[in-house]
Design an enzyme around this catalytic site. Structure first.
Site, PDB file in Angstrom:
ATOM      1  N   LYS C  67       0.820  -1.216   0.000  1.00  0.00           N
ATOM      2  CA  LYS C  67       0.000   0.000   0.000  1.00  0.00           C
ATOM      3  C   LYS C  67       0.856   1.269   0.000  1.00  0.00           C
ATOM      4  O   LYS C  67       0.414   2.319  -0.459  1.00  0.00           O
ATOM      5  CB  LYS C  67      -0.947   0.002   1.212  1.00  0.00           C
ATOM      6  CG  LYS C  67      -2.014  -1.092   1.146  1.00  0.00           C
ATOM      7  CD  LYS C  67      -2.771  -1.234   2.472  1.00  0.00           C
ATOM      8  CE  LYS C  67      -3.799  -2.370   2.392  1.00  0.00           C
ATOM      9  NZ  LYS C  67      -4.397  -2.670   3.715  1.00  0.00           N
ATOM     10  N   TYR C 189      -5.769  -4.719  -6.803  1.00  0.00           N
ATOM     11  CA  TYR C 189      -5.470  -4.775  -5.367  1.00  0.00           C
ATOM     12  C   TYR C 189      -4.911  -6.146  -4.972  1.00  0.00           C
ATOM     13  O   TYR C 189      -3.924  -6.247  -4.227  1.00  0.00           O
ATOM     14  CB  TYR C 189      -6.722  -4.437  -4.564  1.00  0.00           C
ATOM     15  CG  TYR C 189      -6.528  -4.530  -3.077  1.00  0.00           C
ATOM     16  CD1 TYR C 189      -5.784  -3.582  -2.399  1.00  0.00           C
ATOM     17  CD2 TYR C 189      -7.071  -5.586  -2.351  1.00  0.00           C
ATOM     18  CE1 TYR C 189      -5.592  -3.660  -1.024  1.00  0.00           C
ATOM     19  CE2 TYR C 189      -6.876  -5.677  -0.984  1.00  0.00           C
ATOM     20  CZ  TYR C 189      -6.136  -4.720  -0.326  1.00  0.00           C
ATOM     21  OH  TYR C 189      -5.928  -4.816   1.025  1.00  0.00           O
ATOM     22  N   TYR C 241      -2.175  -0.795  11.284  1.00  0.00           N
ATOM     23  CA  TYR C 241      -3.569  -1.086  11.611  1.00  0.00           C
ATOM     24  C   TYR C 241      -3.985  -0.384  12.902  1.00  0.00           C
ATOM     25  O   TYR C 241      -3.652   0.763  13.116  1.00  0.00           O
ATOM     26  CB  TYR C 241      -3.800  -2.592  11.709  1.00  0.00           C
ATOM     27  CG  TYR C 241      -3.321  -3.330  10.491  1.00  0.00           C
ATOM     28  CD1 TYR C 241      -3.628  -2.876   9.201  1.00  0.00           C
ATOM     29  CD2 TYR C 241      -2.553  -4.485  10.612  1.00  0.00           C
ATOM     30  CE1 TYR C 241      -3.182  -3.563   8.084  1.00  0.00           C
ATOM     31  CE2 TYR C 241      -2.107  -5.169   9.495  1.00  0.00           C
ATOM     32  CZ  TYR C 241      -2.418  -4.705   8.230  1.00  0.00           C
ATOM     33  OH  TYR C 241      -1.984  -5.370   7.154  1.00  0.00           O
ATOM     34  N   VAL C 259       0.028  -8.804   6.460  1.00  0.00           N
ATOM     35  CA  VAL C 259      -0.329 -10.077   7.104  1.00  0.00           C
ATOM     36  C   VAL C 259       0.557 -11.239   6.672  1.00  0.00           C
ATOM     37  O   VAL C 259       0.458 -12.333   7.221  1.00  0.00           O
ATOM     38  CB  VAL C 259      -1.815 -10.468   6.884  1.00  0.00           C
ATOM     39  CG1 VAL C 259      -2.742  -9.521   7.625  1.00  0.00           C
ATOM     40  CG2 VAL C 259      -2.137 -10.559   5.416  1.00  0.00           C
TER      41      VAL C 259
END
Lengths: 305, 305, 305, 305
Positions: C67, C189, C241, C259
């Protein structure tokens, strides 16, 4: 007419295994000490006949059931203007939630969640000289029980543990939706919760809602037929916390419950019915009491639907 | 070293058009009465040099900026055990929101939202005999201003309008996360908010955070280097309410603001900088003050990133 | 200069007991199959020196770390206009939450929650002919790894299990905040998430953010100094996060996690550091990787605060 | 028996000023094009008498009213097992909200919010060969209208603008609470919404719910008496979106509305009544239609309470 006595006795036997399954409210000692194997049930019909079973004449803390009476007083006092300060929609959240109150700028969703009951209490306080006497007198006359009373120890305990309600009251006040001093509102609210009634008192005391707003024995016009009808609608959609949909589905009549284990239902133009068992289910309603009312409407075939 | 004096004077001129755009906090009269064309700014470097412009020596209500000092006292008292009672995450909601508090069972997200500051105040109250004197003494020593004081009228006003904070305190208490009497916690909280400091006081008074926790003039070790570093991290992620991300993005240094219009920033190992302008933006931070700090980091090229 | 090699080797030994404590992401088989005792770490300094330990050259799925690169491309393309479509504030909710998105009318809180990354992907898709090639080329040049590639099996699996992301994309689209076809946005994505990088790739590939936006070896100006600084600010406030506050508190540098167990940090004007360990903590960040970065900043004394 | 014809004609005259006050649904052109001065109303009593006024035979898009029929089919197929996948509580949020769905892990609150209707559609799809034919046949038989049909243009438009429903479906699927392909579920859902019925069709078509589950003319047992009773309970508590409490309060009978402007009510053991007016109020219910039903229960004195 169904054989109510037989039906009540059957239900009393059938719910025995449920009595130990619920959890007695334990946030104040006075409630926690009530033996959980208690069970009572009473029916009063429009023509004044009384049927009862089990511990139907034993008094218990009515808690939130009192919200129906303070709503009644508020409607007597200011009528539909009440709805500028409290809504009429189910809350879709736990009964003491602040979340929805914040999202909706201090306007409680309905008069039966705690936030709404505090606003109703504020209305009752604002409009009469002695609101406690007025409330007690109304309930005594409706219940035909002139010695019905409160339990000051319960009110004191509620107050001592009432931080959540104090938070609600302060929060509502911050939105300008309380007029009286916060402590007065809370004290009145704890007072109403501490009233002691039996199943027989409750069945008698809610009969005016099945009777177009008129109390059969005193002859009092407590509410207009229209107002009585609308309180029934509110009890159906909002009377049993976040289980109102389930209660309507399973029991199918307007009802109101309290954490003291009482639960009372109204079948318009027919009767009022009350059950009591201190053990609560996960939603905060009497476990055996809810089941008893469901069995009652099944066995009698009575329902509003 | 940049020419701080010239930079401050430039900024003072540049922000003039912004001074009338913000909204002065008006929830209490004492804040509402402050003239909104006020603007001051001060820089204090690690070697003790002071630069100032505008109304830099005029005192104003520090409000939430005081939360950095009470956090400091709480860390002095109980160290990392504090984090069992308050989190370290940005809230993602308005600074006085009860929603998140409910979802997270009474554990405030961080020490800089009101809920967290109340828990911090409770910790400070629980650990010392005279918390007000201790707080005042700490700030006076850090600011090298022995006559720094509170404004009792502000505290009284805050209390009279403090329903939202009372709601928060009661709500937190209902989860068992306050130990002292609610009124004492609130009174201490309103006291800390009512402290009066100038830009010069604030720049001096935050320099220990740029200096590994040690106050250059008093020689006091206020916090360990590690603790100072971590308060800076908390200010960066949570110091400017729900605009912390934006502040980090635009200004790029740890900072803390108050609704009195003060805003103070720390550039580790370099300096502390404070600005004041009473008009607030939509997020509750000083409009011209935020802009002044952004211009300061742009013009000096200083940033932690 | 600290002895980075010794420090990395120490950390590798120290985190061994943690490797089995985290939970490997198991929502797709390709991630679930990665052995959880893997651990690698790499540091690249501004002058190009590389230090590494453990499985530092083994590739893994970068997932959300990508990202940062798509945000870089979006800023290259439309600059600050991006912020009309995505915010810059920490979310205060789990990283894939729809709740906040609904409350804020389809404007994601920041580019690093999934909702924001989908909007960023949409921007990248809208502005160039071959966004995949552009993304891959940028990362290869930054990482000085011309054979860096994606893992099509991961992208396929993500797509097959991507209902939550499809829900987000449709939801954002319902607010009008996506321009391209939903499937194209999702495919892009999933592609970016499936890129395979090692700790060495990541440390090299993030060095431009420590170097005023310029890649030291290629000489490319990837971003302006100001843009680089601001991405660092965003990583600090939103990069890990709902644990960003904790990460800032404990590690004290801008960072971004995925992750897949990767986590990368930037120390402006100094170095970039990456760690990898597949076991995740409750917040979805690499358990041993977070610890490794915390130990790294402690041992080196480096921090931005 | 009240003079239904006179009452309907009176209501038609009385609501004329309201017809231009509502907002016609405009998210798809086919709905936006319906003239907002339309108004129709029809009553069918248990003995088959029909009364009507205004545009009572003109067809319109039933939209959410169809949810009662798919719920009927789902209960026919899997009975009370349905309640393992969808709740029975009012939602307390806007009818298409994802917030509550997230908080409650993909279990929709009730079958009448869109999320719940998608799960119901999934159940219907899973249990029969040709669910569209089954649905259409059921409605045709109940309505005694063998040429009742859908409007494919509406379904296509719904699909083209159906991002919010696609988000819901994907979101529910991410919790594992949808079994069929998402596109099939959505297509079936858009099909059911596109059915075209008139007030006369609706009044006839809902009469089985006032008649213990049995259709008077076809003689079909559509549902058991108990199931019919319970659908009525659900309509009362959840049938009119976030205005169910208000509808119960003001109208006092079970009802279901759709954004096409239709609204239908059931008075158990008496009659079914339908009204249509395209202009909607802020809660998404027909403005004049709701008023018409309120006037109908006031003038006839009929209510379930």
């Amino acid at each position: 007419m169904p054989d109510y006595q037989t039906i009540l006795d059957e239900i009393r036997d059938e719910v025995q295994p449920l009595l130990t399954r619920g959890a007695v409210a334990n946030y104040i000692p006075r409630l926690a000490d009530v033996p959980r194997e208690k069970f009572g049930m009473a029916v009063v019909t429009l023509d004044g006949q009384l049927f009862q079973t089990g511990d139907a004449t034993e008094g218990f803390s009515v808690q939130s059931i009192s919200k129906v009476y303070t709503l009644t007083l508020a409607l007597q006092s200011i009528g539909d203007r009440l709805w500028q300060r409290v809504g009429r929609e189910p809350s879709g959240n736990a009964f003491n939630s602040l979340v929805q109150l914040e999202l909706e700028n201090g306007l409680p969703r309905n008069p039966f969640i705690n936030a709404g009951a505090l606003v109703v209490a504020d209305v009752v306080l604002a409009t009469r000289d002695d609101p406690r006497a007025r409330l007690l007198d109304t309930i005594r006359r409706c219940s035909a029980n002139p010695i019905l009373h409160d339990d000051p120890q319960v009110a004191l305990s509620e107050k001592a543990h009432g931080f959540r309600n104090a938070a609600l009251a302060n929060f509502i006040r911050s939105f300008g939706n309380l007029e009286n001093a916060i402590d007065e509102v809370l004290d009145f609210y704890f007072y109403q919760c501490s009233l002691v009634m039996s199943c027989v008192d409750l069945a008698r005391g809610f009969l005016f809602l099945a009777n177009q707003g008129r109390c059969p024995w005193s002859g009092d016009t407590v509410l207009s037929p229209d107002q009585a009808k609308r309180i029934n609608a509110l009890m159906l959609t909002c009377g049993t916390y976040d289980a109102a949909g389930d209660f309507a589905y399973h029991v199918g009549i307007p009802g109101k419950s309290g954490v003291g284990g009482g639960i009372v239902g109204v079948i318009p133009n027919r009767l009022a019915v009350a059950a009591w068992s201190p053990g609560l289910n996960a939603k905060g309603n009497s476990l055996a009491g809810s089941e008893a009312l469901e069995r009652f409407t099944s066995k009698t075939g009575l329902s509003i639907f």
